[in-house]
Design an enzyme around this catalytic site. Sequence first.
Site, PDB file in Angstrom:
ATOM      1  N   LYS A  82       9.722   9.033   8.188  1.00  0.00           N
ATOM      2  CA  LYS A  82       9.071   8.230   7.601  1.00  0.00           C
ATOM      3  C   LYS A  82       8.070   7.656   8.402  1.00  0.00           C
ATOM      4  CE  LYS A  82       8.911   5.731   3.562  1.00  0.00           C
ATOM      5  NZ  LYS A  82       9.362   6.333   2.396  1.00  0.00           N
TER       6      LYS A  82
HETATM    7  P1  NAD Z   1       2.718   0.050  -3.954  1.00  0.00           P
HETATM    8  O1  NAD Z   1       1.996  -0.248  -2.825  1.00  0.00           O
HETATM    9  O2  NAD Z   1       1.909   1.049  -4.996  1.00  0.00           O
HETATM   10  O3  NAD Z   1       3.060  -0.968  -4.969  1.00  0.00           O
HETATM   11  C1  NAD Z   1       4.023  -2.157  -4.257  1.00  0.00           C
HETATM   12  C2  NAD Z   1       4.289  -3.115  -5.415  1.00  0.00           C
HETATM   13  O4  NAD Z   1       4.876  -4.261  -4.715  1.00  0.00           O
HETATM   14  C3  NAD Z   1       2.763  -3.945  -5.397  1.00  0.00           C
HETATM   15  O5  NAD Z   1       2.665  -4.335  -6.906  1.00  0.00           O
HETATM   16  C4  NAD Z   1       2.992  -5.256  -4.644  1.00  0.00           C
HETATM   17  O6  NAD Z   1       2.166  -6.295  -5.236  1.00  0.00           O
HETATM   18  C5  NAD Z   1       4.368  -5.394  -4.966  1.00  0.00           C
HETATM   19  N1  NAD Z   1       4.861  -6.215  -3.772  1.00  0.00           N
HETATM   20  C6  NAD Z   1       4.605  -6.538  -2.172  1.00  0.00           C
HETATM   21  N2  NAD Z   1       5.442  -7.261  -1.786  1.00  0.00           N
HETATM   22  C7  NAD Z   1       6.289  -7.989  -2.872  1.00  0.00           C
HETATM   23  C8  NAD Z   1       6.957  -8.939  -2.699  1.00  0.00           C
HETATM   24  N3  NAD Z   1       7.112  -9.719  -1.829  1.00  0.00           N
HETATM   25  N4  NAD Z   1       7.589  -9.396  -4.019  1.00  0.00           N
HETATM   26  C9  NAD Z   1       7.178  -8.736  -5.049  1.00  0.00           C
HETATM   27  N5  NAD Z   1       6.463  -7.825  -5.226  1.00  0.00           N
HETATM   28  C10 NAD Z   1       5.759  -7.135  -3.995  1.00  0.00           C
HETATM   29  O7  NAD Z   1       4.078   0.779  -3.408  1.00  0.00           O
HETATM   30  P2  NAD Z   1       5.010   1.903  -4.122  1.00  0.00           P
HETATM   31  O8  NAD Z   1       4.638   3.195  -3.885  1.00  0.00           O
HETATM   32  O9  NAD Z   1       4.953   1.394  -5.576  1.00  0.00           O
HETATM   33  O10 NAD Z   1       6.243   1.700  -3.636  1.00  0.00           O
HETATM   34  C11 NAD Z   1       7.301   0.632  -4.038  1.00  0.00           C
HETATM   35  C12 NAD Z   1       8.643   0.923  -3.421  1.00  0.00           C
HETATM   36  O11 NAD Z   1       8.946   2.258  -3.989  1.00  0.00           O
HETATM   37  C13 NAD Z   1       8.776   0.783  -2.133  1.00  0.00           C
HETATM   38  O12 NAD Z   1      10.037   0.453  -1.818  1.00  0.00           O
HETATM   39  C14 NAD Z   1       8.748   2.508  -1.901  1.00  0.00           C
HETATM   40  O13 NAD Z   1       9.331   2.828  -0.607  1.00  0.00           O
HETATM   41  C15 NAD Z   1       9.558   2.959  -2.882  1.00  0.00           C
HETATM   42  N6  NAD Z   1       9.157   4.611  -3.235  1.00  0.00           N
HETATM   43  C16 NAD Z   1       7.929   4.887  -3.341  1.00  0.00           C
HETATM   44  C17 NAD Z   1       7.453   6.169  -3.758  1.00  0.00           C
HETATM   45  C18 NAD Z   1       6.295   6.739  -3.745  1.00  0.00           C
HETATM   46  O14 NAD Z   1       6.274   8.049  -4.476  1.00  0.00           O
HETATM   47  N7  NAD Z   1       5.183   5.920  -3.977  1.00  0.00           N
HETATM   48  C19 NAD Z   1       8.787   7.050  -3.528  1.00  0.00           C
HETATM   49  C20 NAD Z   1       9.984   6.563  -3.428  1.00  0.00           C
HETATM   50  C21 NAD Z   1      10.014   5.383  -3.218  1.00  0.00           C
END
Ligand code: NAD
Length: 422
Positions: free
Chosen positions: A109
């Site tokens: 990561k």
């Molecule tokens: P992203 O940046 O596209 O979206 C993140 C979202 O979380 C946004 O809507 C943001 O406003 C919101 N957010 C941020 N801080 C916040 C808070 N304090 N309270 C509530 N909402 C908040 O990110 P993503 O890619 O959707 O990732 C989200 C989660 O999923 C993370 O934990 C990431 O590690 C996990 N994840 C993502 C992927 C991927 O393929 N993108 C894969 C596996 C896991």
Amino acid sequence: MATVEWRSPANEMAVRQFEIAAEKLHLDKNVAARLQRPDRALIVSAPVRMDDGSVRVFTGYRVQHNDTLGPFKGGIRYHPEVNLGEVSALAMWMTWKCALAGLPLGGAKGGVSCDPAELSRAEVQGLTRRYTAEILNFIGPDVDIPAPDMGTDEQVMAWIMDTYSQHKGHAVPGVVTGKPVAIGGTVGRREATGRGLVYVIVEAAKHLNLDLRGATAAVQGFGNVGSVVAKELADVGVKIVAVSDRTGGLYDPKGLPIERIIEHVTRGSKNLTLEGCALGQKVGNAELLELKCDILVPAALGMQITGANAGNLKCRLLAEGANGPTTLDADRILREKGVFVIPDILGNAGGVIVSYFEWVQDLQNFFWTEDEINKRLKDILTRSFYEVLDMSRKEKVDMRLAALMIGVERVSRAMLWRGLYA
Ligand code: NAD
């Protein structure tokens, strides 16, 4: 200067989860000692020329936890709270996630401590290119393949691919996944994590005898993962009663119109948030977790469900889109309450699975259709779900421990075959 403290609540949680799985598996103690730590952790300084002419130095990380099964793989996060401990925890979870899905990949990561919402596009580009240059000797299609995570997207991946390729003197699409289709990305990658979680929710609902038509769900986080989960759940008949992001949330017990909210976030809002969306009533992020619903989907930050609020959850199914959203204390409470948990390393594995498909397509220079991608994704996730469910029944453990046990055991078995180079 950002803190470079190794220990952090997230890292302690990841290590403790691993210890519990290792104990239950009677893991070889030398292997166990080795797996508690990453193979390699880089801390880099990335100076960036800001729009006002000043230079700001950002701290970035790339932690490579284990590559026994294949090249390191894992996302890059841009967020103000990124630190070495958090990135290390996320890297370790990637190792178990790849092993659980049966992918020939290890876990890593990366991240930069920054607030992308405060940076201009030019500043994000400058930061991305310099961060890439700093980790350049440690990544590559056979070595370590980054991907998007919170705060990064396909544009950031395109800049990483370009910076790496410029240094090599030729195009190297396989150095990152989650890049635009125009430069060697795959169809279906953007939707993969959210879509994959919905595939797993469908199987879990069958197991729980929960009819998804008319069931209710609340989704925390409306980015790449949360918005796709909300849309795909709505497509199978689930009523989305609440969604939220860092600016707050929307709630309507009769169900929110997800397409219109996506429209607002992608076009109607200048900073791609829910702010100013005049639908439903307002709800806070903490409040959303405690709403009455059948399915709760944390899809934002880690450690949202803790010993303090787990007792107040009213869902039947907790489907983890985010990484590490539930603490160990909360796990115990959820077990006692009988909440069925789809753990992160199973539920959100769709992202890395389709990243793997992208990498394979780049290496072969031969691209698949979206139907092929979705079918293969569904096959892997459905198989993984039943493997975890079987393990949980056989060992009388919860779904998280069962998933960890499968991932840890596969990595450990491979390490024992490879032996110790000393
Ligand atoms: P992203 O940046 O596209 O979206 C993140 C979202 O979380 C946004 O809507 C943001 O406003 C919101 N957010 C941020 N801080 C916040 C808070 N304090 N309270 C509530 N909402 C908040 O990110 P993503 O890619 O959707 O990732 C989200 C989660 O999923 C993370 O934990 C990431 O590690 C996990 N994840 C993502 C992927 C991927 O393929 N993108 C894969 C596996 C896991």
